[in-house]
Design a protein around this motif. Sequence first.
Motif, PDB file in Angstrom:
ATOM      1  N   PHE A 267      42.671  48.988   1.884  1.00 53.35           N
ATOM      2  CA  PHE A 267      43.046  50.116   3.076  1.00 53.35           C
ATOM      3  C   PHE A 267      41.743  49.914   4.148  1.00 53.35           C
ATOM      4  O   PHE A 267      42.040  50.487   5.202  1.00 53.35           O
ATOM      5  CB  PHE A 267      43.476  51.279   2.738  1.00 53.35           C
ATOM      6  N   LYS A 268      41.236  50.277   3.726  1.00 53.76           N
ATOM      7  CA  LYS A 268      39.445  49.952   4.526  1.00 53.76           C
ATOM      8  C   LYS A 268      38.982  49.276   4.562  1.00 53.76           C
ATOM      9  O   LYS A 268      38.000  48.478   5.575  1.00 53.76           O
ATOM     10  CB  LYS A 268      38.335  51.136   3.634  1.00 53.76           C
ATOM     11  N   GLU A 285      51.697  50.383  -2.507  1.00 54.28           N
ATOM     12  CA  GLU A 285      51.446  51.390  -1.556  1.00 54.28           C
ATOM     13  C   GLU A 285      52.998  51.415  -0.929  1.00 54.28           C
ATOM     14  O   GLU A 285      53.700  51.077  -1.005  1.00 54.28           O
ATOM     15  CB  GLU A 285      50.704  51.316  -0.816  1.00 54.28           C
ATOM     16  N   ARG A 286      53.364  52.934  -0.020  1.00 47.58           N
ATOM     17  CA  ARG A 286      53.940  53.079   0.456  1.00 47.58           C
ATOM     18  C   ARG A 286      54.123  51.825   1.770  1.00 47.58           C
ATOM     19  O   ARG A 286      53.372  50.623   2.217  1.00 47.58           O
ATOM     20  CB  ARG A 286      54.224  53.924   1.521  1.00 47.58           C
ATOM     21  N   THR A 288      55.124  51.298   4.486  1.00 50.21           N
ATOM     22  CA  THR A 288      55.076  51.650   5.984  1.00 50.21           C
ATOM     23  C   THR A 288      53.917  51.422   5.980  1.00 50.21           C
ATOM     24  O   THR A 288      53.631  50.546   7.098  1.00 50.21           O
ATOM     25  CB  THR A 288      55.521  53.154   6.436  1.00 50.21           C
ATOM     26  N   ARG A 289      52.604  51.858   5.517  1.00 47.43           N
ATOM     27  CA  ARG A 289      51.590  51.663   4.735  1.00 47.43           C
ATOM     28  C   ARG A 289      50.866  50.690   5.985  1.00 47.43           C
ATOM     29  O   ARG A 289      49.973  50.104   5.707  1.00 47.43           O
ATOM     30  CB  ARG A 289      50.750  52.691   3.972  1.00 47.43           C
ATOM     31  N   VAL A 290      51.557  49.802   4.618  1.00 46.72           N
ATOM     32  CA  VAL A 290      51.480  48.056   4.393  1.00 46.72           C
ATOM     33  C   VAL A 290      51.492  47.289   5.530  1.00 46.72           C
ATOM     34  O   VAL A 290      50.974  46.853   6.171  1.00 46.72           O
ATOM     35  CB  VAL A 290      51.899  47.458   2.932  1.00 46.72           C
ATOM     36  N   ASN A 292      51.855  48.698   8.759  1.00 44.36           N
ATOM     37  CA  ASN A 292      50.877  49.107   9.825  1.00 44.36           C
ATOM     38  C   ASN A 292      49.418  48.564   9.369  1.00 44.36           C
ATOM     39  O   ASN A 292      48.424  47.154  10.225  1.00 44.36           O
ATOM     40  CB  ASN A 292      50.764  50.559   9.898  1.00 44.36           C
ATOM     41  N   LEU A 293      48.633  48.111   8.053  1.00 39.91           N
ATOM     42  CA  LEU A 293      48.329  47.635   7.965  1.00 39.91           C
ATOM     43  C   LEU A 293      48.024  45.671   8.677  1.00 39.91           C
ATOM     44  O   LEU A 293      47.176  45.336   8.757  1.00 39.91           O
ATOM     45  CB  LEU A 293      47.340  47.480   5.951  1.00 39.91           C
ATOM     46  N   GLN A 296      47.504  45.355  11.903  1.00 36.15           N
ATOM     47  CA  GLN A 296      46.666  45.583  12.279  1.00 36.15           C
ATOM     48  C   GLN A 296      45.488  44.194  11.709  1.00 36.15           C
ATOM     49  O   GLN A 296      44.482  43.914  13.181  1.00 36.15           O
ATOM     50  CB  GLN A 296      45.969  47.169  11.851  1.00 36.15           C
ATOM     51  N   ASP A 324      60.657  48.649   8.653  1.00 35.99           N
ATOM     52  CA  ASP A 324      59.108  48.074   8.205  1.00 35.99           C
ATOM     53  C   ASP A 324      58.653  46.858   8.748  1.00 35.99           C
ATOM     54  O   ASP A 324      57.408  47.027   9.614  1.00 35.99           O
ATOM     55  CB  ASP A 324      58.774  48.159   7.110  1.00 35.99           C
ATOM     56  N   THR A 327      58.218  48.001  12.525  1.00 36.04           N
ATOM     57  CA  THR A 327      57.291  48.903  12.842  1.00 36.04           C
ATOM     58  C   THR A 327      55.785  47.342  13.527  1.00 36.04           C
ATOM     59  O   THR A 327      54.711  46.915  13.952  1.00 36.04           O
ATOM     60  CB  THR A 327      56.673  49.313  11.645  1.00 36.04           C
TER      61      THR A 327
END
Length: 364
Positions: A267-268, A285-286, A288-290, A292-293, A296, A324, A327
């Motif tokens: 994620f970093k 992973e969740r 929504t987190r994936v 967004n990543l 980006q 998702d 998003t």
Amino acid sequence: MTSIVLYCRPGFEKECGAEIQEKAAYSEVFGYLKLTKNEGLVYFHLNDPSQAEQLMRKLPLSRLIFARQWFATIVDEPVELPEYNRVEAISEALGEEFRYKDMRVELLDTNEGKELSKFSRKLSVPLRQHLRKVGTLEPQSKGDVEDDRGAILHILFLSGQQAILGYSFVRNTSAYVNGIPRLKFPSASPSRSTLKLDEAFIYFIPKNEWHERLCSGLNAVDLGAAPGGWTYQLVRRGMMVKAIDNGPMAESLMETGQVKHLEEDGFKYRPRKKNNYWLVCDMIERPTRVANLMAQWLVDGDCQEAMFNLKLPVKGRYQQVMKDLQTIKDILSKNEIWYEMYAKHLYYDREEVTVHLRKLNRSV
Ligand SMILES: C[S@@+](CC[C@H](N)C(=O)[O-])C[C@H]1O[C@@H](n2cnc3c(N)ncnc32)[C@H](O)[C@@H]1O
């Protein structure tokens, strides 16, 4: 009663049904669902039978996430098959009105379905021969001209005594029996999940574009790479891969000299140069987190194409995926990024869907 019949992974009938009902409604096609849990089959009974063909022409199968394959029924009820002369019974039920380009004999993706595989293989040859003889099937094509017109005949055996007859359009159907590509597990791969990325490339990237989009010399990043099943798919296509994971990568992959293993947080991590073409991500992973990543990375110009999984929750799976995907759309639109995005619950996926995201040039 004309229906559209859809195949999905057993256990995902509710999602497949909710999706066809919602997406058909966008085209003002309405109907009701009939499904049996764990059968991998959904019936969408249309209120207006004349709309079946319209919907199957208008709604791309590739826009349905949970359906592997579909067809519109030719006869209202399953055809009852006698002990003998099943071929004639099917031929008679089909009538002489239409001629099909090809035929698919299909079974349910269940244990009962598997038990019928010998029976259906045995029946396929005489059935095909007979349907060609009476003109229901076109003569065997020489395969030299690519022609995507016409319809495919589907014969779905529910049992040895019952079959559903239907058709799909060559332009808007899966190329595979039951919508399932059977892939061979490559023994050199360190994990079975390699088949997921293999299927994803086959499904989302047209073969005639592989020479520039899946080729030697491209750079790729694999987030959550260990032990290396996905990296293996990139390496075998000649790519240079940065494999991000705290876990160990298979020695065999490291020996190719094409892989750089970085023990960092997916994620970093970001590549220092903007010369990376592919981003693939299989981190559990969740979703929504994936989502967004991934968006980006595209916004920042750190990849051109991304292939990733969105894990499905236990409840509200269809709603969560749609949320998702929305998003991602919102982030890309806000940043004025042109893109294409498709999602599919692939055969080798289980509790996840695969998403393909590609940045487009404005001139495309
Ligand atoms: C399902 S496995 C990946 C399997 C891999 N695609 C293959 O084909 O062999 C998920 C991996 O994600 C890694 N992972 C989970 N969270 C991560 C994070 N934040 N950063 C890097 N890797 C992560 C785990 O260590 C695990 O190896």
